[in-house]
Design a protein around this motif. Sequence first.
Motif, mmCIF file in Angstrom:
data_model
loop_
_atom_site.group_PDB
_atom_site.id
_atom_site.type_symbol
_atom_site.label_atom_id
_atom_site.label_comp_id
_atom_site.label_asym_id
_atom_site.label_seq_id
_atom_site.Cartn_x
_atom_site.Cartn_y
_atom_site.Cartn_z
ATOM 1 N N LYS A 169 0.829 -1.177 0.065
ATOM 2 C CA LYS A 169 -0.080 0.080 -0.075
ATOM 3 C C LYS A 169 0.919 1.448 -0.019
ATOM 4 N N PRO A 170 0.482 2.274 -0.602
ATOM 5 C CA PRO A 170 1.126 3.459 -0.576
ATOM 6 C C PRO A 170 0.840 4.313 0.666
ATOM 7 N N VAL A 171 2.072 5.173 1.227
ATOM 8 C CA VAL A 171 1.807 5.778 2.408
ATOM 9 C C VAL A 171 0.786 6.830 2.344
ATOM 10 N N THR A 172 0.296 7.030 1.175
ATOM 11 C CA THR A 172 -1.010 8.046 1.198
ATOM 12 C C THR A 172 -2.384 7.098 1.555
ATOM 13 N N ASP A 173 -2.178 5.764 1.593
ATOM 14 C CA ASP A 173 -3.391 5.115 1.972
ATOM 15 C C ASP A 173 -4.048 5.302 3.105
ATOM 16 N N PRO A 174 -5.084 5.365 3.622
ATOM 17 C CA PRO A 174 -5.686 5.930 4.793
ATOM 18 C C PRO A 174 -5.220 4.924 6.035
ATOM 19 N N ALA A 175 -5.327 3.623 5.492
ATOM 20 C CA ALA A 175 -4.820 2.872 6.620
ATOM 21 C C ALA A 175 -3.428 2.765 6.982
ATOM 22 N N VAL A 176 -2.845 3.024 6.201
ATOM 23 C CA VAL A 176 -1.126 3.350 6.622
ATOM 24 C C VAL A 176 -0.836 4.761 7.044
ATOM 25 N N LYS A 177 -1.715 5.704 6.816
ATOM 26 C CA LYS A 177 -1.597 7.046 7.555
ATOM 27 C C LYS A 177 -2.162 6.888 8.975
ATOM 28 N N SER A 178 -3.246 6.101 9.252
ATOM 29 C CA SER A 178 -3.548 5.987 10.450
ATOM 30 C C SER A 178 -2.996 4.914 11.404
ATOM 31 N N ARG A 199 7.869 6.667 7.749
ATOM 32 C CA ARG A 199 6.589 7.631 8.062
ATOM 33 C C ARG A 199 6.770 9.099 7.858
ATOM 34 N N SER A 200 7.842 9.535 7.479
ATOM 35 C CA SER A 200 8.349 11.135 7.230
ATOM 36 C C SER A 200 7.543 11.157 5.686
ATOM 37 N N PHE A 201 7.426 10.278 4.998
ATOM 38 C CA PHE A 201 6.568 10.575 3.840
ATOM 39 C C PHE A 201 5.011 10.628 4.001
ATOM 40 N N THR A 202 4.528 10.202 5.168
ATOM 41 C CA THR A 202 3.025 10.270 5.262
ATOM 42 C C THR A 202 2.537 11.663 5.885
#
Length: 107
Positions: A57-66, A103-106
């Motif tokens: 998943k890309p870091v922009t995915d809500p599941a990754v961001k949260s 995480r710095s990409f999120t």
Amino acid sequence: MNKSIRFILASAAVFMLAGAMSFAQSAGEATYKTKCQSCHGAAGIPSPAMAKAMGVKPVTDPAVKSSTAAKMIASTKNGMGKMPAFKDKLTDAQITDSVTYFRSFTK
Ligand code: HEC
């Protein structure tokens, strides 16, 4: 101790701290580039082929961001989906640093 010596010592401490911090950042970056980037992409966005083949998943995915740092460190240590476990390949510090870089990409 006179004022100018105190100033020089204080500046030296600040420089040392800044140096240590930038080292920590680049340590995570170096690990990420050699161990993680092939699947997760240079800035946390996998190539479409990789996303499809591995389910990254890309870091922009809500599941990754949260997600939290602790969860990400655990997933990286123990593996997740098609991602291998890294606990025998990297030190805890390398895992923490590369996750911090990821995480710095999120942000
Ligand atoms: C072989 C390809 C591959 C490599 C190499 C890899 N990953 Fe992953 N990573 C994945 C896959 C696949 C997932 C699981 C996605 C899912 O199931 O939601 C994942 C998930 C994650 C997650 C959880 C976030 C999410 O997507 O839900 C983090 C954090 C993560 N990886 C960090 C890293 C770090 C840090 C490294 C390098 C030390 C690394 N990965 C190396 C393929 C890889």
